[in-house]
Design an enzyme around this catalytic site. Sequence first.
Site, PDB file in Angstrom:
ATOM      1  N   GLY A 185      -7.010   9.574  -7.688  1.00  0.00           N
ATOM      2  CA  GLY A 185      -6.138   8.940  -8.470  1.00  0.00           C
ATOM      3  C   GLY A 185      -6.924   7.407  -8.773  1.00  0.00           C
ATOM      4  O   GLY A 185      -6.747   7.028  -9.899  1.00  0.00           O
ATOM      5  N   GLN A 234       3.234   8.116  -8.476  1.00  0.00           N
ATOM      6  CA  GLN A 234       4.520   8.460  -7.647  1.00  0.00           C
ATOM      7  C   GLN A 234       5.506   9.456  -8.325  1.00  0.00           C
ATOM      8  O   GLN A 234       6.493   9.535  -7.827  1.00  0.00           O
ATOM      9  CB  GLN A 234       5.081   6.928  -7.279  1.00  0.00           C
ATOM     10  N   CYS A 237       0.715  -7.057   8.987  1.00  0.00           N
ATOM     11  CA  CYS A 237       0.162  -6.455  10.213  1.00  0.00           C
ATOM     12  C   CYS A 237      -0.206  -4.838  10.004  1.00  0.00           C
ATOM     13  O   CYS A 237       0.361  -4.050  10.768  1.00  0.00           O
ATOM     14  CB  CYS A 237       0.786  -6.771  11.402  1.00  0.00           C
TER      15      CYS A 237
END
Length: 363
Positions: free
Chosen positions: A70, A174, A308
């Site tokens: 992609g 998507q 994180c």
Amino acid sequence: MGVYLDAATAAPPHSVVGQALQAALADGWADPGRLYTPARRARQLLDAARETTAGLLGVRPDELHFTAGGSDAVRRAVEGVRRSRGRRTVVHSAVEHSAVIKAAGDSGVLLPVDRTGRVSLEALQTALTSADSAEVALVAVQSANHEVGTVQPVGAAAELCAAAGVPLLVDAAQSIGRTDLPDGWSLLTGSARKWGGPAGVGVLAVRKGTRWEAPWDDPAADVPAVFAAAAALRAVAEHAQAEGVRQRTLVDEIRRTVAATVPDVEVVGAPDERLPHIVTFSCLYVDGEVLLQALDRAGFAVSSGSACTSDTLRPSHVLAAMGVLTHGNVRVSLHSGVSTEDVRAFLAVLPGLVADARAEAGL
């Protein structure tokens, strides 16, 4: 094995992939560009895959290129238009996939989005009519966001681009194999691993009449992988509508239940105009990595756009552009193998794990 809830990154291989790979490895191992008999068999498989994929994307076979993934498709789209038009500037939404943003580089012009992640058409209009618009090579607006699922106004953006004579690139990674594709685009890209095909296969469709030159030689076709990718896309497309309804119902349940059972949580993205399989929420006072690891130990594989994560120390550019909470972020994305029982088991353990993560942080 646990429950895999990260289909937006890569869907599990569809059941047809193994069989298709095995068959294509037997007959499609030769170089399809040669003239001898094994090569002609490989060419037949490649042509069949191209026709199948093109038909499902609603394009002509000669408008379709297979790429090495992609991100490779995006790079080829951007550089091919730049080379053909002699311009560098790429106007794109602030929530595009990182592949688009990296391809745009320093010549990228970001369009703001609202709190749901929907791009500003007013800003696009300004970018296409400003004094600097003569330098615009193309506009990039994804079909729907990969982190929060918000569907973008591609049709309206396409009208603005057509009026300005600027091609529109749509990253549909998507959406392919899940929902109807938007109209009006000039170039469209996707990734086979998002629809349950093998990794390393991407698609780039370039409409006839679009000024585009191949920026570098096409990679040697991996015929077995391309054939398996086409088989997977055909298989998922057959059930896409029913599966979309099923997944939307499950995502609705996740959105309601998380909001009701987890204190200090923000469910982000458009509540209605969204993909059926993605839901994202952010938990205040939670370290995202701690929460993801706790969910993994409990048997649930999810991803995060928070600060994180394992590969970046920066907050998600998507969530930051939306102006929503970026910490303690969890993205759940469903595939056909996720059941109602799987979702409810996830929802049952989530509140306790969030509470534990907050306690661990001393809150």
